[in-house]
Design a protein around this motif. Structure first.
Motif, mmCIF file in Angstrom:
data_model
loop_
_atom_site.group_PDB
_atom_site.id
_atom_site.type_symbol
_atom_site.label_atom_id
_atom_site.label_comp_id
_atom_site.label_asym_id
_atom_site.label_seq_id
_atom_site.Cartn_x
_atom_site.Cartn_y
_atom_site.Cartn_z
ATOM 1 N N SER A 79 0.823 -1.212 0.000
ATOM 2 C CA SER A 79 0.000 0.000 0.000
ATOM 3 C C SER A 79 0.862 1.270 0.000
ATOM 4 O O SER A 79 0.481 2.267 -0.596
ATOM 5 C CB SER A 79 -0.955 0.007 1.188
ATOM 6 O OG SER A 79 -0.233 -0.068 2.403
ATOM 7 N N ASN A 80 2.034 1.238 0.644
ATOM 8 C CA ASN A 80 2.915 2.414 0.693
ATOM 9 C C ASN A 80 4.158 2.286 -0.177
ATOM 10 O O ASN A 80 4.673 3.272 -0.678
ATOM 11 C CB ASN A 80 3.365 2.689 2.128
ATOM 12 C CG ASN A 80 2.233 3.099 3.016
ATOM 13 O OD1 ASN A 80 1.252 3.663 2.555
ATOM 14 N ND2 ASN A 80 2.358 2.805 4.301
ATOM 15 N N CYS A 81 4.659 1.076 -0.297
ATOM 16 C CA CYS A 81 5.857 0.771 -1.101
ATOM 17 C C CYS A 81 7.129 1.464 -0.606
ATOM 18 O O CYS A 81 8.049 1.696 -1.378
ATOM 19 C CB CYS A 81 5.610 1.067 -2.579
ATOM 20 S SG CYS A 81 4.382 -0.027 -3.308
ATOM 21 N N ASP A 82 7.187 1.785 0.686
ATOM 22 C CA ASP A 82 8.452 2.226 1.286
ATOM 23 C C ASP A 82 9.329 1.001 1.538
ATOM 24 O O ASP A 82 10.532 1.034 1.365
ATOM 25 C CB ASP A 82 8.221 2.917 2.637
ATOM 26 C CG ASP A 82 7.635 4.295 2.506
ATOM 27 O OD1 ASP A 82 7.872 4.936 1.468
ATOM 28 O OD2 ASP A 82 6.949 4.739 3.441
ATOM 29 N N TRP A 83 8.664 -0.055 2.006
ATOM 30 C CA TRP A 83 9.318 -1.313 2.334
ATOM 31 C C TRP A 83 8.300 -2.398 2.037
ATOM 32 O O TRP A 83 7.258 -2.479 2.679
ATOM 33 C CB TRP A 83 9.726 -1.328 3.788
ATOM 34 C CG TRP A 83 10.270 -2.614 4.342
ATOM 35 C CD1 TRP A 83 10.537 -3.775 3.678
ATOM 36 C CD2 TRP A 83 10.612 -2.860 5.699
ATOM 37 N NE1 TRP A 83 11.036 -4.724 4.528
ATOM 38 C CE2 TRP A 83 11.099 -4.181 5.787
ATOM 39 C CE3 TRP A 83 10.573 -2.094 6.856
ATOM 40 C CZ2 TRP A 83 11.527 -4.743 6.983
ATOM 41 C CZ3 TRP A 83 10.999 -2.660 8.045
ATOM 42 C CH2 TRP A 83 11.473 -3.972 8.106
ATOM 43 N N VAL A 84 8.575 -3.222 1.049
ATOM 44 C CA VAL A 84 7.682 -4.330 0.715
ATOM 45 C C VAL A 84 8.388 -5.630 1.056
ATOM 46 O O VAL A 84 9.550 -5.844 0.692
ATOM 47 C CB VAL A 84 7.284 -4.314 -0.784
ATOM 48 C CG1 VAL A 84 6.415 -5.519 -1.117
ATOM 49 C CG2 VAL A 84 6.553 -3.026 -1.132
ATOM 50 N N LEU A 85 7.692 -6.483 1.787
ATOM 51 C CA LEU A 85 8.218 -7.789 2.159
ATOM 52 C C LEU A 85 7.419 -8.842 1.400
ATOM 53 O O LEU A 85 6.193 -8.817 1.415
ATOM 54 C CB LEU A 85 8.063 -8.003 3.671
ATOM 55 C CG LEU A 85 8.557 -9.347 4.189
ATOM 56 C CD1 LEU A 85 9.206 -9.158 5.543
ATOM 57 C CD2 LEU A 85 7.447 -10.364 4.273
ATOM 58 N N VAL A 86 8.123 -9.733 0.726
ATOM 59 C CA VAL A 86 7.499 -10.850 0.032
ATOM 60 C C VAL A 86 8.030 -12.121 0.674
ATOM 61 O O VAL A 86 9.234 -12.397 0.618
ATOM 62 C CB VAL A 86 7.820 -10.851 -1.483
ATOM 63 C CG1 VAL A 86 7.151 -12.038 -2.171
ATOM 64 C CG2 VAL A 86 7.398 -9.538 -2.132
#
Length: 121
Positions: A79-86
């Motif tokens: 939702s923010n894409c500052d820090w995305v964890l997959v």
């Protein structure tokens, strides 16, 4: 019959690394977690230039994982894409904007220095 990802050691990590390179993310670091945690075998950390770049790279990784047969990788932060964890099971991928990566410094937490840290530019 197609082999499962679990029967092909390294295929999952290589697929993620190839996606990240294709997405032109920067400072890709691969950390071996064997013996450090039961969460995963590998942690991959990379930097995108902007929120849009981080989101696009995460989407590319998720698409490749689906094509590889990874069932529903868990994703946080889109939702923010500052820090995305997959979370792909045996591999956890962290995609950061540069200043967010520097702030959290996961490489230091997991015992590996960040590339370029402390070097004059």
């Amino acid at each position: 019959m197609r082999e499962s990802v679990e029967s092909q050691p390294g295929v999952l990590v290589q697929t993620v690394l190839r996606c990240l390179e294709d997405a032109k993310v920067e400072e890709i670091v691969c950390i071996d977690l064997n013996g450090k945690t039961a969460l995963a075998d590998t942690m991959i950390i990379a930097t995108g230039r902007s929120n849009t770049h981080v989101g696009a790279a995460a989407e590319r990784v998720m698409k490749a994982l689906k094509e590889l047969g990874v069932v529903a990788p868990r994703v946080e932060g889109l939702s923010n894409c500052d820090w995305v964890l997959v979370d792909a099971g045996d591999a956890i991928v962290h995609l950061f904007r540069p200043e967010v990566r520097q702030f959290y410094n996961l490489e230091k937490m997991w015992g590996q220095d960040r590339p370029g840290a402390g070097q004059a530019g």
